[in-house]
Write a protein that holds these residues in place. Structure first.
Motif, PDB file in Angstrom:
ATOM      1  N   GLN A 170       0.853  -1.191  -0.102  1.00 18.48           N
ATOM      2  CA  GLN A 170      -0.038   0.019   0.051  1.00 18.48           C
ATOM      3  C   GLN A 170       0.757   1.288   0.092  1.00 18.48           C
ATOM      4  OE1 GLN A 170      -2.434   0.692   3.510  1.00 18.48           O
ATOM      5  NE2 GLN A 170      -3.898   1.699   2.278  1.00 18.48           N
ATOM      6  N   GLU A 182       4.111   0.257   2.411  1.00 13.34           N
ATOM      7  CA  GLU A 182       3.843  -0.636   3.610  1.00 13.34           C
ATOM      8  C   GLU A 182       3.618  -2.136   2.886  1.00 13.34           C
ATOM      9  OE1 GLU A 182       1.059   0.103   6.530  1.00 13.34           O
ATOM     10  OE2 GLU A 182       1.538  -1.606   7.472  1.00 13.34           O
ATOM     11  N   LEU A 215       0.806  -8.616   4.406  1.00 16.77           N
ATOM     12  CA  LEU A 215       0.622  -9.887   4.019  1.00 16.77           C
ATOM     13  C   LEU A 215      -0.461 -10.576   3.964  1.00 16.77           C
ATOM     14  CD1 LEU A 215       2.801 -12.543   4.406  1.00 16.77           C
ATOM     15  CD2 LEU A 215       1.997 -13.001   6.794  1.00 16.77           C
ATOM     16  N   PRO A 222      -5.051 -11.083   7.706  1.00 14.36           N
ATOM     17  CA  PRO A 222      -3.814 -11.098   8.810  1.00 14.36           C
ATOM     18  C   PRO A 222      -4.313 -10.974  10.048  1.00 14.36           C
ATOM     19  CG  PRO A 222      -3.935  -9.468   7.211  1.00 14.36           C
ATOM     20  CD  PRO A 222      -5.010 -10.063   6.730  1.00 14.36           C
ATOM     21  N   ALA A 223      -5.321 -10.168  10.189  1.00 12.49           N
ATOM     22  CA  ALA A 223      -5.658  -9.971  11.568  1.00 12.49           C
ATOM     23  C   ALA A 223      -6.183 -11.141  12.370  1.00 12.49           C
ATOM     24  CB  ALA A 223      -7.145  -9.220  11.682  1.00 12.49           C
ATOM     25  N   ILE A 241      -2.237 -13.820  12.001  1.00 15.55           N
ATOM     26  CA  ILE A 241      -1.191 -13.394  12.286  1.00 15.55           C
ATOM     27  C   ILE A 241      -1.166 -13.684  13.820  1.00 15.55           C
ATOM     28  CG2 ILE A 241       0.338 -11.236  13.318  1.00 15.55           C
ATOM     29  CD1 ILE A 241       0.839 -11.454  10.337  1.00 15.55           C
ATOM     30  N   ILE A 265       5.397 -17.143  13.089  1.00 12.37           N
ATOM     31  CA  ILE A 265       5.790 -15.781  12.739  1.00 12.37           C
ATOM     32  C   ILE A 265       7.026 -15.420  12.489  1.00 12.37           C
ATOM     33  CG2 ILE A 265       5.929 -14.721  15.128  1.00 12.37           C
ATOM     34  CD1 ILE A 265       4.031 -13.022  12.203  1.00 12.37           C
ATOM     35  N   VAL A 324       6.417  -5.762  12.244  1.00 13.32           N
ATOM     36  CA  VAL A 324       7.021  -6.707  13.033  1.00 13.32           C
ATOM     37  C   VAL A 324       6.383  -7.102  14.244  1.00 13.32           C
ATOM     38  CG1 VAL A 324       9.369  -7.082  14.095  1.00 13.32           C
ATOM     39  CG2 VAL A 324       9.375  -5.689  12.059  1.00 13.32           C
ATOM     40  N   SER A 325       6.165  -8.394  14.457  1.00 14.11           N
ATOM     41  CA  SER A 325       5.349  -8.916  15.640  1.00 14.11           C
ATOM     42  C   SER A 325       6.330  -8.920  16.819  1.00 14.11           C
ATOM     43  CB  SER A 325       5.221 -10.231  15.352  1.00 14.11           C
ATOM     44  OG  SER A 325       3.806 -10.409  14.549  1.00 14.11           O
ATOM     45  N   GLU A 376       7.686  -1.408  11.385  1.00 16.97           N
ATOM     46  CA  GLU A 376       6.347  -0.919  12.154  1.00 16.97           C
ATOM     47  C   GLU A 376       6.544  -1.502  13.511  1.00 16.97           C
ATOM     48  OE1 GLU A 376       3.207   0.026   9.860  1.00 16.97           O
ATOM     49  OE2 GLU A 376       4.229   1.303   8.436  1.00 16.97           O
ATOM     50  N   ARG A 401      -5.818   4.667  12.632  1.00 15.75           N
ATOM     51  CA  ARG A 401      -7.074   4.943  11.705  1.00 15.75           C
ATOM     52  C   ARG A 401      -8.230   5.289  12.652  1.00 15.75           C
ATOM     53  NH1 ARG A 401      -6.944  -0.461   9.596  1.00 15.75           N
ATOM     54  NH2 ARG A 401      -8.767  -1.377  10.297  1.00 15.75           N
ATOM     55  N   GLN A 453     -10.459   8.442  11.075  1.00 22.94           N
ATOM     56  CA  GLN A 453     -11.704   8.184  10.624  1.00 22.94           C
ATOM     57  C   GLN A 453     -12.748   8.929  11.509  1.00 22.94           C
ATOM     58  OE1 GLN A 453     -11.588   3.958   9.650  1.00 22.94           O
ATOM     59  NE2 GLN A 453     -10.497   4.184   8.047  1.00 22.94           N
ATOM     60  N   PRO A 495      -4.001  -1.414  -0.750  1.00 17.80           N
ATOM     61  CA  PRO A 495      -3.086  -2.452  -0.798  1.00 17.80           C
ATOM     62  C   PRO A 495      -3.248  -3.276  -1.821  1.00 17.80           C
ATOM     63  CG  PRO A 495      -3.967  -2.569   1.465  1.00 17.80           C
ATOM     64  CD  PRO A 495      -4.692  -1.761   0.689  1.00 17.80           C
TER      65      PRO A 495
HETATM   66  P1  C2E Z   1      -1.680  -2.427  10.215  1.00 14.71           P
HETATM   67  O1  C2E Z   1      -0.156  -2.478  10.244  1.00 14.71           O
HETATM   68  O2  C2E Z   1      -2.342  -1.158  10.907  1.00 14.71           O
HETATM   69  O3  C2E Z   1      -1.921  -2.239   8.588  1.00 14.71           O
HETATM   70  C1  C2E Z   1      -2.942  -1.312   8.228  1.00 14.71           C
HETATM   71  C2  C2E Z   1      -4.175  -2.151   7.648  1.00 14.71           C
HETATM   72  O4  C2E Z   1      -5.454  -1.274   7.433  1.00 14.71           O
HETATM   73  C3  C2E Z   1      -4.143  -3.057   6.513  1.00 14.71           C
HETATM   74  O5  C2E Z   1      -5.119  -4.271   7.050  1.00 14.71           O
HETATM   75  C4  C2E Z   1      -4.594  -2.212   5.490  1.00 14.71           C
HETATM   76  O6  C2E Z   1      -5.236  -2.923   4.458  1.00 14.71           O
HETATM   77  C5  C2E Z   1      -5.806  -1.365   6.224  1.00 14.71           C
HETATM   78  N1  C2E Z   1      -6.066  -0.302   5.827  1.00 14.71           N
HETATM   79  C6  C2E Z   1      -5.127   0.614   5.057  1.00 14.71           C
HETATM   80  N2  C2E Z   1      -5.844   1.632   4.506  1.00 14.71           N
HETATM   81  C7  C2E Z   1      -7.201   1.827   4.994  1.00 14.71           C
HETATM   82  C8  C2E Z   1      -8.025   2.688   5.039  1.00 14.71           C
HETATM   83  O7  C2E Z   1      -8.066   3.708   4.458  1.00 14.71           O
HETATM   84  N3  C2E Z   1      -9.283   2.227   5.665  1.00 14.71           N
HETATM   85  C9  C2E Z   1      -9.531   1.032   6.369  1.00 14.71           C
HETATM   86  N4  C2E Z   1     -10.435   0.697   6.952  1.00 14.71           N
HETATM   87  N5  C2E Z   1      -8.140   0.045   6.452  1.00 14.71           N
HETATM   88  C10 C2E Z   1      -7.183   0.510   5.768  1.00 14.71           C
HETATM   89  P2  C2E Z   1      -4.458  -5.742   6.786  1.00 14.71           P
HETATM   90  O8  C2E Z   1      -3.899  -5.780   5.610  1.00 14.71           O
HETATM   91  O9  C2E Z   1      -5.799  -6.454   6.694  1.00 14.71           O
HETATM   92  O10 C2E Z   1      -3.626  -5.993   7.887  1.00 14.71           O
HETATM   93  C11 C2E Z   1      -4.190  -6.018   9.145  1.00 14.71           C
HETATM   94  C12 C2E Z   1      -2.966  -6.185  10.376  1.00 14.71           C
HETATM   95  O11 C2E Z   1      -2.419  -7.244  10.151  1.00 14.71           O
HETATM   96  C13 C2E Z   1      -2.040  -5.066  10.224  1.00 14.71           C
HETATM   97  O12 C2E Z   1      -2.459  -3.743  10.666  1.00 14.71           O
HETATM   98  C14 C2E Z   1      -0.891  -5.722  10.695  1.00 14.71           C
HETATM   99  O13 C2E Z   1      -0.982  -5.371  12.126  1.00 14.71           O
HETATM  100  C15 C2E Z   1      -0.965  -6.902  10.499  1.00 14.71           C
HETATM  101  N6  C2E Z   1      -0.157  -7.353   9.521  1.00 14.71           N
HETATM  102  C16 C2E Z   1      -0.441  -7.341   8.269  1.00 14.71           C
HETATM  103  N7  C2E Z   1       0.791  -7.975   7.443  1.00 14.71           N
HETATM  104  C17 C2E Z   1       1.575  -8.142   8.441  1.00 14.71           C
HETATM  105  C18 C2E Z   1       2.798  -8.622   8.317  1.00 14.71           C
HETATM  106  O14 C2E Z   1       3.601  -8.914   7.551  1.00 14.71           O
HETATM  107  N8  C2E Z   1       3.574  -8.870   9.820  1.00 14.71           N
HETATM  108  C19 C2E Z   1       2.871  -8.665  10.915  1.00 14.71           C
HETATM  109  N9  C2E Z   1       3.519  -9.093  12.042  1.00 14.71           N
HETATM  110  N10 C2E Z   1       1.597  -8.175  11.049  1.00 14.71           N
HETATM  111  C20 C2E Z   1       1.098  -7.879   9.788  1.00 14.71           C
END
Ligand code: C2E
Ligand code: CA
Ligand code: CA
Ligand code: CA
Length: 278
Positions: A44, A57, A60, A72-73, A76, A85, A117-118, A148, A202, A206, A262
């Motif tokens: 993204q 960013e 996953l 991922p929520a 993860i 992880i 990063v977890s 992050e 966010r 929002q 993304p």
């Molecule tokens: P995060 O790090 O806070 O990532 C941002 C999340 O918000 C992402 O969800 C993204 O798709 C979403 N997002 C971005 N812009 C907007 C927007 O305008 N509105 C809304 N409602 N959402 C938006 P995603 O991809 O589902 O990831 C959720 C969480 O999962 C991430 O929150 C992060 O905590 C975790 N995550 C994702 N990828 C990884 C990874 O590779 N490693 C680890 N450790 N955690 C990950």
């Protein structure tokens, strides 16, 4: 694959219930996901105030043959509990570095790539080496990477985390506090830890349009960040009004569905969208 054997045994305990069953099928699926190529990384964009793409960013995605797309929520936390992880996190780090190098090769002027990063990943003994190797492999500098982290993780083991953060900063790696304002909101760590960036959660962004309280909180976070010499990123920007507000409030970067969702690296929209994201 080998490392998981022991956990499997303990997992099928007699107290297994419906939630446990769902979790165990997820755990089983996740074990094979990495090797089976079911995990991929989407990106993204992060924009500056003029609407130019300056970073991205890595996020996953898991397309499971058995379970379909899993958020991922959801997966993860399972990956964290099972230790998966660690290999998964290393995969994301390497993929993100590879992708940044590939974009640069294509002449894209991206400042850096951001990787989540977890806690379990950060506290592993050789995390700093894992980062160093990924950078070396793709011939990147430390400053090309932003990790992050969350407040939750920092507060868990401030001393150990501080040492690793210092090592990473010495390499030039940038360190961002994700979801800022939603953790335990202890601010003392900001005095001592070498953080470079605050990502305003966010939920605040929002709420901007409806809540004067949210506006003042974001204003205060920006002021706090800038007083400490940190960059501030507003995430979750979905509407033109929110974009105008966070720009007015003086954040360095914006991120959100309005200017870029993304997606696979080849679909990233490089045009930027200028004023208001129209
Ligand atoms: P995060 O790090 O806070 O990532 C941002 C999340 O918000 C992402 O969800 C993204 O798709 C979403 N997002 C971005 N812009 C907007 C927007 O305008 N509105 C809304 N409602 N959402 C938006 P995603 O991809 O589902 O990831 C959720 C969480 O999962 C991430 O929150 C992060 O905590 C975790 N995550 C994702 N990828 C990884 C990874 O590779 N490693 C680890 N450790 N955690 C990950
Ligand atoms: Ca993040
Ligand atoms: Ca976040
Ligand atoms: Ca989040």
């Amino acid at each position: 694959a080998k490392q998981g054997g022991k956990n499997n045994v303990t997992f099928y305990a007699p107290e297994m219930n419906a939630a446990g069953t769902a979790r165990s099928s997820m755990e089983l699926g996740l074990r094979g996901a990495l090797e089976g190529g079911e995990l991929r990384v989407v990106y993204q964009p992060l924009h500056d105030l003029s609407g130019q793409v300056r970073g991205a960013e890595a996020l996953l995605r898991w397309q499971s043959a058995a379970l379909g797309n899993v958020s991922p929520a959801t997966f993860i936390p399972v990956a964290e509990d099972t230790g998966l992880i660690i290999p998964i996190g290393t995969f994301v780090l390497n993929e993100a570095c590879r992708q940044l190098a590939a974009w640069r090769e294509d002449g894209r002027a991206l400042e850096r790539i951001s990787v989540n990063v977890s806690p379990a990943q950060f506290v592993q003994g050789d995390f700093v080496d894992v980062v160093r190797r990924a950078l070396q492999t793709w011939r990147l500098q430390g400053r090309d990477l932003e990790l992050e982290l969350t407040e939750r993780m920092i507060l868990r083991d401030v001393k150990g985390v501080a040492r690793k953060m210092a090592e990473l900063r010495a390499m030039g790696v940038r360190l961002s506090i994700d979801d800022f304002g939603t953790g335990n909101s202890a601010l003392n760590y900001l005095m001592t830890l070498p953080v470079t960036t605050l990502k305003v959660d966010r939920t605040f962004v929002q709420a901007l349009e409806d809540s004067p309280g949210a506006y003042r909180i974001v204003q205060a976070i920006v002021a706090l960040g800038h007083a400490l010499g940190l960059d501030v990123v507003a995430e979750g920007v979905e509407t033109p009004a929110q974009l105008l507000q966070v720009r007015d409030l003086g954040v360095e970067r914006t991120q959100g569905f309005l200017l870029g969702r993304p997606g696979p690296p080849e679909e990233l929209n490089w045009e930027g969208t200028g004023e208001g994201g129209k």
